[in-house]
Motif scaffolding. Structure first.
Motif, PDB file in Angstrom:
ATOM      1  N   PHE A 113       0.878  -1.168   0.000  1.00 18.94           N
ATOM      2  CA  PHE A 113       0.000   0.000   0.000  1.00 18.94           C
ATOM      3  C   PHE A 113       0.911   1.211   0.000  1.00 18.94           C
ATOM      4  CE2 PHE A 113      -2.795  -3.296   1.434  1.00 18.94           C
ATOM      5  CZ  PHE A 113      -3.985  -2.990   0.797  1.00 18.94           C
ATOM      6  N   ILE A 114       0.693   2.085  -0.953  1.00 19.72           N
ATOM      7  CA  ILE A 114       1.577   3.229  -1.144  1.00 19.72           C
ATOM      8  C   ILE A 114       0.759   4.501  -1.007  1.00 19.72           C
ATOM      9  CG2 ILE A 114       3.197   4.342  -2.734  1.00 19.72           C
ATOM     10  CD1 ILE A 114       3.430   1.538  -4.130  1.00 19.72           C
ATOM     11  N   GLN A 115       1.176   5.344  -0.053  1.00 21.45           N
ATOM     12  CA  GLN A 115       0.510   6.630   0.156  1.00 21.45           C
ATOM     13  C   GLN A 115       1.238   7.694  -0.651  1.00 21.45           C
ATOM     14  OE1 GLN A 115       0.418   7.337   4.366  1.00 21.45           O
ATOM     15  NE2 GLN A 115      -1.129   5.781   4.727  1.00 21.45           N
ATOM     16  N   THR A 144       1.384  11.893  -1.645  1.00 21.07           N
ATOM     17  CA  THR A 144       0.997  13.283  -1.446  1.00 21.07           C
ATOM     18  C   THR A 144       1.402  14.042  -2.701  1.00 21.07           C
ATOM     19  OG1 THR A 144       1.399  13.078   0.926  1.00 21.07           O
ATOM     20  CG2 THR A 144       1.230  15.312   0.035  1.00 21.07           C
ATOM     21  N   LEU A 147      -8.121  10.277  -0.957  1.00 22.81           N
ATOM     22  CA  LEU A 147      -8.408  10.215   0.472  1.00 22.81           C
ATOM     23  C   LEU A 147      -8.569  11.589   1.114  1.00 22.81           C
ATOM     24  CD1 LEU A 147      -5.535   7.793   1.561  1.00 22.81           C
ATOM     25  CD2 LEU A 147      -7.886   7.152   1.066  1.00 22.81           C
ATOM     26  N   ALA A 187      -2.437  11.853   3.557  1.00 20.15           N
ATOM     27  CA  ALA A 187      -2.072  11.509   2.181  1.00 20.15           C
ATOM     28  C   ALA A 187      -3.218  11.888   1.251  1.00 20.15           C
ATOM     29  CB  ALA A 187      -1.769  10.022   2.058  1.00 20.15           C
ATOM     30  N   TYR A 238      -3.616  10.243  -1.776  1.00 21.96           N
ATOM     31  CA  TYR A 238      -4.028   8.996  -2.421  1.00 21.96           C
ATOM     32  C   TYR A 238      -3.395   7.817  -1.704  1.00 21.96           C
ATOM     33  CZ  TYR A 238      -5.308  12.000  -6.330  1.00 21.96           C
ATOM     34  OH  TYR A 238      -5.870  12.977  -7.101  1.00 21.96           O
ATOM     35  N   VAL A 239      -4.051   6.681  -1.804  1.00 22.19           N
ATOM     36  CA  VAL A 239      -3.433   5.417  -1.425  1.00 22.19           C
ATOM     37  C   VAL A 239      -3.665   4.460  -2.590  1.00 22.19           C
ATOM     38  CG1 VAL A 239      -5.424   4.430  -0.190  1.00 22.19           C
ATOM     39  CG2 VAL A 239      -3.115   3.674   0.382  1.00 22.19           C
ATOM     40  N   LYS A 252      -2.903   0.370  -4.056  1.00 21.12           N
ATOM     41  CA  LYS A 252      -2.544  -1.014  -3.743  1.00 21.12           C
ATOM     42  C   LYS A 252      -1.838  -1.568  -4.962  1.00 21.12           C
ATOM     43  CE  LYS A 252      -4.513  -5.589  -2.984  1.00 21.12           C
ATOM     44  NZ  LYS A 252      -5.779  -6.350  -3.023  1.00 21.12           N
ATOM     45  N   SER A 262       5.500   3.854   1.492  1.00 19.01           N
ATOM     46  CA  SER A 262       4.952   2.530   1.198  1.00 19.01           C
ATOM     47  C   SER A 262       4.968   1.643   2.425  1.00 19.01           C
ATOM     48  CB  SER A 262       5.723   1.869   0.055  1.00 19.01           C
ATOM     49  OG  SER A 262       7.066   1.694   0.403  1.00 19.01           O
ATOM     50  N   SER A 263       4.008   0.747   2.468  1.00 17.69           N
ATOM     51  CA  SER A 263       3.904  -0.269   3.511  1.00 17.69           C
ATOM     52  C   SER A 263       3.724  -1.609   2.822  1.00 17.69           C
ATOM     53  CB  SER A 263       2.700  -0.007   4.421  1.00 17.69           C
ATOM     54  OG  SER A 263       2.819   1.245   5.065  1.00 17.69           O
TER      55      SER A 263
END
Length: 155
Positions: free
Chosen positions: A69-71, A73, A101, A105, A107-108, A110, A138-139
């Motif tokens: 999952f990537i945030q 800005t 969102l 952030a 946007y997120v 996947k 990113s997570s």
């Protein structure tokens, strides 16, 4: 919003479980005749309650072992910048989902990727250098607790 009765909900619930059900099989589940079921199914398709059919593929079986999952800005909050970012996201097949969102952030996204090198490539070579993007975080998913495309159906 489309008006749905208990028969429609039974049909939709069954199709969420298996989109390959025949009208006869759906009819037995819903308690209708096959022709009634067929008419209802066609109506649900025409009204876009049923938006399509597809096979669910296994990412692991296809060698796609990393979910991230990537945030994002944005650099500026202009309509042109948002459009450029949207166009970028739509060009990248590794991005499965993207959402605008509220909060920290903008946007997120996947992403489903082969490996960590692929994640590094998308972050460092595609997202970060793009002129619309200011920050990327990113997570990596360690374990899937639940994955479902099913919608909650209530009468």
């Amino acid at each position: 919003m489309t008006s749905l009765d208990a028969f429609d909900l039974k049909i939709l619930g069954a199709l969420q479980d298996d989109g390959r059900f025949t009208n006869q099989e759906l009819a037995e589940i819903a308690g209708l005749s096959a022709s009634q079921c067929s008419r209802r199914r066609m109506r649900l398709e025409e009204e876009k309650v049923i938006s399509g059919y597809r096979a669910e593929l296994s990412s692991e079986a296809l060698g796609l072992g990393v979910i991230a999952f990537i945030q994002i800005t944005l650099a500026t909050h202009s309509p042109d910048n948002a459009r450029r970012f949207r166009e970028l996201v739509n060009r990248i097949d590794d991005i499965q989902e993207a959402y605008s969102l509220t909060g920290d952030a903008d946007y997120v996204i996947k992403a489903v990727l082969r490996d960590l090198k692929s994640l590094s490539d998308i972050v460092n070579d595609v997202l970060m250098p793009h002129p619309s993007v200011a920050h990327v975080r990113s997570s990596i998913v360690l374990d899937r607790l639940k994955e479902s495309g099913k919608l909650p159906l209530r009468g």
